[in-house]
Design an enzyme around this catalytic site. Structure first.
Site, PDB file in Angstrom:
ATOM      1  N   GLY A   1     -55.837 -28.850 132.193  1.00 37.06           N
ATOM      2  CA  GLY A   1     -55.888 -30.318 132.228  1.00 37.06           C
ATOM      3  C   GLY A   1     -54.658 -30.946 131.611  1.00 37.06           C
TER       4      GLY A   1
ATOM      5  CB  CYS B   1     -52.991 -35.664 132.738  1.00 37.89           C
ATOM      6  SG  CYS B   1     -54.076 -36.579 133.811  1.00 37.89           S
TER       7      CYS B   1
ATOM      8  N   GLY C   1     -42.839 -48.837 119.094  1.00 39.25           N
ATOM      9  CA  GLY C   1     -42.555 -48.580 120.511  1.00 39.25           C
ATOM     10  C   GLY C   1     -43.455 -49.411 121.403  1.00 39.25           C
ATOM     11  N   GLY C   2     -42.834 -50.317 122.169  1.00 37.79           N
ATOM     12  CA  GLY C   2     -43.590 -51.196 123.075  1.00 37.79           C
ATOM     13  C   GLY C   2     -43.506 -50.735 124.513  1.00 37.79           C
TER      14      GLY C   2
ATOM     15  CB  ILE D   1     -47.988 -44.517 125.139  1.00 36.96           C
ATOM     16  CG1 ILE D   1     -47.855 -43.552 126.337  1.00 36.96           C
ATOM     17  CG2 ILE D   1     -48.985 -43.978 124.119  1.00 36.96           C
ATOM     18  CD1 ILE D   1     -47.239 -42.201 125.997  1.00 36.96           C
TER      19      ILE D   1
ATOM     20  CB  THR E   1     -46.107 -44.840 121.250  1.00 39.70           C
ATOM     21  OG1 THR E   1     -45.803 -46.225 121.037  1.00 39.70           O
ATOM     22  CG2 THR E   1     -47.479 -44.561 120.693  1.00 39.70           C
ATOM     23  CB  VAL E   2     -40.331 -43.833 119.979  1.00 35.23           C
ATOM     24  CG1 VAL E   2     -40.630 -44.960 119.024  1.00 35.23           C
ATOM     25  CG2 VAL E   2     -40.419 -42.493 119.281  1.00 35.23           C
TER      26      VAL E   2
ATOM     27  NE  ARG F   1     -45.397 -37.114 126.266  1.00 36.65           N
ATOM     28  CZ  ARG F   1     -46.518 -36.623 125.703  1.00 36.65           C
ATOM     29  NH1 ARG F   1     -47.099 -37.271 124.696  1.00 36.65           N
ATOM     30  NH2 ARG F   1     -47.042 -35.502 126.129  1.00 36.65           N
TER      31      ARG F   1
ATOM     32  CG  HIS G   1     -63.317 -64.505 150.831  1.00 37.77           C
ATOM     33  ND1 HIS G   1     -62.372 -64.978 149.944  1.00 37.77           N
ATOM     34  CD2 HIS G   1     -64.390 -65.328 150.734  1.00 37.77           C
ATOM     35  CE1 HIS G   1     -62.856 -66.057 149.345  1.00 37.77           C
ATOM     36  NE2 HIS G   1     -64.077 -66.296 149.803  1.00 37.77           N
TER      37      HIS G   1
HETATM   38  P1  FAD Z   1     -48.743 -31.724 131.057  1.00 37.85           P
HETATM   39  O1  FAD Z   1     -49.901 -32.528 131.457  1.00 37.85           O
HETATM   40  O2  FAD Z   1     -48.075 -32.037 129.765  1.00 37.85           O
HETATM   41  O3  FAD Z   1     -49.252 -30.215 131.016  1.00 37.85           O
HETATM   42  C1  FAD Z   1     -48.455 -29.182 130.542  1.00 37.85           C
HETATM   43  C2  FAD Z   1     -49.349 -28.035 130.127  1.00 37.85           C
HETATM   44  O4  FAD Z   1     -48.528 -26.893 129.851  1.00 37.85           O
HETATM   45  C3  FAD Z   1     -50.142 -28.304 128.855  1.00 37.85           C
HETATM   46  O5  FAD Z   1     -51.492 -27.993 129.082  1.00 37.85           O
HETATM   47  C4  FAD Z   1     -49.519 -27.347 127.816  1.00 37.85           C
HETATM   48  O6  FAD Z   1     -50.471 -26.863 126.908  1.00 37.85           O
HETATM   49  C5  FAD Z   1     -49.018 -26.229 128.713  1.00 37.85           C
HETATM   50  N1  FAD Z   1     -47.882 -25.475 128.168  1.00 37.85           N
HETATM   51  C6  FAD Z   1     -46.703 -25.958 127.716  1.00 37.85           C
HETATM   52  N2  FAD Z   1     -45.867 -24.947 127.378  1.00 37.85           N
HETATM   53  C7  FAD Z   1     -46.545 -23.803 127.642  1.00 37.85           C
HETATM   54  C8  FAD Z   1     -46.229 -22.423 127.523  1.00 37.85           C
HETATM   55  N3  FAD Z   1     -45.031 -22.003 127.066  1.00 37.85           N
HETATM   56  N4  FAD Z   1     -47.166 -21.523 127.882  1.00 37.85           N
HETATM   57  C9  FAD Z   1     -48.374 -21.912 128.340  1.00 37.85           C
HETATM   58  N5  FAD Z   1     -48.731 -23.191 128.475  1.00 37.85           N
HETATM   59  C10 FAD Z   1     -47.820 -24.127 128.136  1.00 37.85           C
HETATM   60  N6  FAD Z   1     -49.673 -40.769 133.483  1.00 37.85           N
HETATM   61  C11 FAD Z   1     -50.243 -41.453 134.486  1.00 37.85           C
HETATM   62  O7  FAD Z   1     -49.933 -41.198 135.651  1.00 37.85           O
HETATM   63  N7  FAD Z   1     -51.180 -42.425 134.239  1.00 37.85           N
HETATM   64  C12 FAD Z   1     -51.562 -42.743 132.989  1.00 37.85           C
HETATM   65  O8  FAD Z   1     -52.404 -43.613 132.799  1.00 37.85           O
HETATM   66  C13 FAD Z   1     -50.982 -42.032 131.905  1.00 37.85           C
HETATM   67  N8  FAD Z   1     -51.341 -42.305 130.630  1.00 37.85           N
HETATM   68  C14 FAD Z   1     -50.791 -41.577 129.610  1.00 37.85           C
HETATM   69  C15 FAD Z   1     -51.159 -41.860 128.309  1.00 37.85           C
HETATM   70  C16 FAD Z   1     -50.637 -41.146 127.251  1.00 37.85           C
HETATM   71  C17 FAD Z   1     -51.076 -41.460 125.830  1.00 37.85           C
HETATM   72  C18 FAD Z   1     -49.697 -40.098 127.508  1.00 37.85           C
HETATM   73  C19 FAD Z   1     -49.118 -39.280 126.378  1.00 37.85           C
HETATM   74  C20 FAD Z   1     -49.314 -39.818 128.807  1.00 37.85           C
HETATM   75  C21 FAD Z   1     -49.844 -40.554 129.866  1.00 37.85           C
HETATM   76  N9  FAD Z   1     -49.468 -40.303 131.191  1.00 37.85           N
HETATM   77  C22 FAD Z   1     -50.023 -41.033 132.203  1.00 37.85           C
HETATM   78  C23 FAD Z   1     -48.463 -39.264 131.535  1.00 37.85           C
HETATM   79  C24 FAD Z   1     -49.148 -37.978 132.029  1.00 37.85           C
HETATM   80  O9  FAD Z   1     -50.052 -37.516 131.046  1.00 37.85           O
HETATM   81  C25 FAD Z   1     -48.101 -36.913 132.330  1.00 37.85           C
HETATM   82  O10 FAD Z   1     -47.140 -37.442 133.220  1.00 37.85           O
HETATM   83  C26 FAD Z   1     -48.721 -35.676 132.958  1.00 37.85           C
HETATM   84  O11 FAD Z   1     -49.700 -35.108 132.119  1.00 37.85           O
HETATM   85  C27 FAD Z   1     -47.639 -34.634 133.281  1.00 37.85           C
HETATM   86  O12 FAD Z   1     -48.235 -33.503 133.836  1.00 37.85           O
HETATM   87  P2  FAD Z   1     -47.567 -32.071 133.718  1.00 37.85           P
HETATM   88  O13 FAD Z   1     -48.473 -31.146 134.486  1.00 37.85           O
HETATM   89  O14 FAD Z   1     -46.161 -32.124 134.075  1.00 37.85           O
HETATM   90  O15 FAD Z   1     -47.592 -31.689 132.153  1.00 37.85           O
END
Ligand code: FAD
Length: 461
Positions: free
Chosen positions: A36, A39, A177-178, A181, A271-272, A274, A446
């Site tokens: 998961g 996200c 951070g505005g 997030i 929240t500045v 990633r 509508h």
């Molecule tokens: P991630 O979801 O970060 O998944 C990466 C996975 O890799 C993690 O499970 C981690 O544990 C695993 N991992 C990392 N390194 C290793 C390793 N060496 N070996 C094994 N496992 C590893 N996006 C939206 O579209 N809508 C939103 O409303 C939204 N809200 C957000 C709110 C917050 C507070 C935050 C922080 C982010 C939000 N995002 C939102 C952004 C969204 O969460 C990310 O863009 C998305 O999760 C990216 O997916 P990803 O699969 O690239 O990486």
């Protein structure tokens, strides 16, 4: 049978795993935490679950306005709010695990380290194992950026991860951070009853190129109406811990352009930005850009042949959103399966949804981005819609930017209730190259909020 190893089980990684498994590939998915990713566990889903608790509180606070009599004394019960969030997350995580099992995706728990396209080493409490394959996808995502001047201690100085697990509402929450997030958390904790201050270095809220300037100003007005304090062009220069919280020094940004002030805070949430999760990649020969994000070509292949990268780990240039990671997952899997017919990933039409109050939905160019081109713009105010009046949801606008001579849509920007859902129509229209006339000639039900798209389009016909 082709063997594919994917490191990272977030929306990018699990989408790639499921798509490849459906196509008959032998898939191993390596995840160090839980399926998961950001996200599901510390991003999209937890924030929206907390937002729903905030919505429930705000609705009850407005009952009289809707003609409902009676006294309700309500307050957030944070342990219960957080427990609900965990339940939602757990339900979705179980769904992912079931799908992985059903599709025959081998999930390996542990820290994955790429050696080359054919070898990934996984370290876990049980020791190290080697996974041999033919191709690899890096989907390791990103983590909260720590400021050296504000190291998170998870008590007084929080990351966004910590802000989703608070067992009590801080009396005064200061958000550094505005961006997306920070703004989402500000509205949530304000609804929960905290005094909230946002400190943002740039001169506006949501300083992202994709967010329209007028909508950013609308959001600032809505924050002020709710009593959220906003400090623009300022930065936190020092946090001095004290009893029950801290004194926070707020300095002008850039430095030297005004006085330094202090504010009391019971918690500071940073929240500045990633940072990419790229441990070990440079040693494996994967090229990283100067900021550490993984470099990929237009087919999403990294500098190591046979190794692809998708999602947040490829950085802000390629849009760090969950649905972008999902789209890239499909492209990478396609390119692995069809080496003679590889596709380039497009970033032209990527909607984004921001869950502030009101919500913001946008897709395509802003007026600012279209500068220098011959364009026309129309703005329709949400409050002119019957449905908005009926709902008592008046704050918002619909803005459409079109090419002057053809009327072809270039961008759609919506602020208002359910903007995050309404933007889907605009994304399809942009993807299909529609004109404002074609949107206007599409019958909209509508009374609905989607009529705002129709009305704004009609102003350009
Ligand atoms: P991630 O979801 O970060 O998944 C990466 C996975 O890799 C993690 O499970 C981690 O544990 C695993 N991992 C990392 N390194 C290793 C390793 N060496 N070996 C094994 N496992 C590893 N996006 C939206 O579209 N809508 C939103 O409303 C939204 N809200 C957000 C709110 C917050 C507070 C935050 C922080 C982010 C939000 N995002 C939102 C952004 C969204 O969460 C990310 O863009 C998305 O999760 C990216 O997916 P990803 O699969 O690239 O990486």
């Amino acid at each position: 049978i082709m063997r594919l190893t994917i490191i990272g089980g977030g929306p990018g990684g699990y989408t790639a795993a499921f798509a490849a498994a459906k196509a008959g590939v032998d898939v191993t998915l390596v995840e160090r935490a839980q399926l998961g990713g950001t996200c599901l566990h510390t991003g999209c889903i937890p924030t929206k679950t907390l937002r729903s608790s905030a919505d429930a509180l705000e609705t009850v606070a407005r009952l009289k306005e809707f003609g409902i009599a009676g006294d309700c004394s309500v307050a957030p019960d944070m342990p219960a709010v957080v427990a609900r969030k965990r339940k939602v997350t757990a339900t979705l995580q179980q769904g992912l695990e079931k799908t992985a099992a059903r599709l025959g995706v081998r999930v390996v728990r542990g820290e994955g380290r790429l050696v080359n396209a054919g070898l990934v080493r996984v370290a876990s409490a049980d020791g190290e194992q080697e996974i041999v394959g033919d191709r690899a996808i890096l989907a390791t995502g990103s983590s909260p950026l720590q400021l050296p001047s504000l190291p998170t201690d998870h008590r007084l100085i929080l990351s966004s991860d910590d802000a989703l697990e608070l067992q009590a509402v801080p009396e005064h929450l200061l958000i550094v951070g505005g961006g997306v997030i920070g703004c989402e958390l500000a509205f949530i904790y304000r609804a929960f009853g905290a005094k909230v201050t946002i400190v943002e270095g740039q001169g506006r809220l949501l300083p992202l190129p994709s967010v329209d300037g007028e909508i950013s100003r609308l959001l600032l007005r809505e924050m002020k109406k709710r009593g959220i304090a906003v400090e623009l062009s300022r930065t936190v220069s020092r946090v001095i811990p004290g009893e029950g919280g801290a004194t926070v020094e707020i300095a002008p940004f850039p430095a030297g352009t005004g006085e330094v002030r202090t504010l009391p805070a019971s918690a500071v949430c940073v929240t500045v930005g990633r940072v990419p999760n790229t441990a070990g990649l440079a040693e494996a020969g994967v090229a990283l850009d100067p900021r550490g994000w993984v470099v990929v070509d237009e087919t999403l292949e990294t500098s190591v042949p046979g190794v692809y990268a998708i999602g947040d780990v490829t950085g802000p240039q390629r849009i760090m959103l969950a649905h972008m990671a999902v789209a890239e997952a499909h492209t990478a899997v396609h390119n692995i399966l069809h080496p003679d017919n590889r596709k380039a990933q497009s970033y032209a039409v990527v909607p984004s949804a921001i869950f502030t109050a009101p919500e913001i939905g946008d897709v395509g160019l802003t007026e600012e981005q279209a500068q220098g081109r011959a364009v026309r713009t129309a703005v329709f105010q949400l409050r002119e819609l019957g449905k908005a009046q009926a709902m008592g949801a008046l704050a918002g606008l619909f803005k459409i930017v079109v090419e002057e001579d053809t009327g072809k849509l270039l961008g759609v920007h919506i602020a208002g209730a359910h903007a995050s859902d309404i933007i889907a129509e605009a994304a399809l229209a942009l993807q299909k190259g529609c004109t404002a006339r074609e949107l206007f000639e599409t019958i909209h039900a509508h009374p609905t909020l989607s009529e705002g798209v129709y009305e704004a389009a009609g102003m350009l016909v």
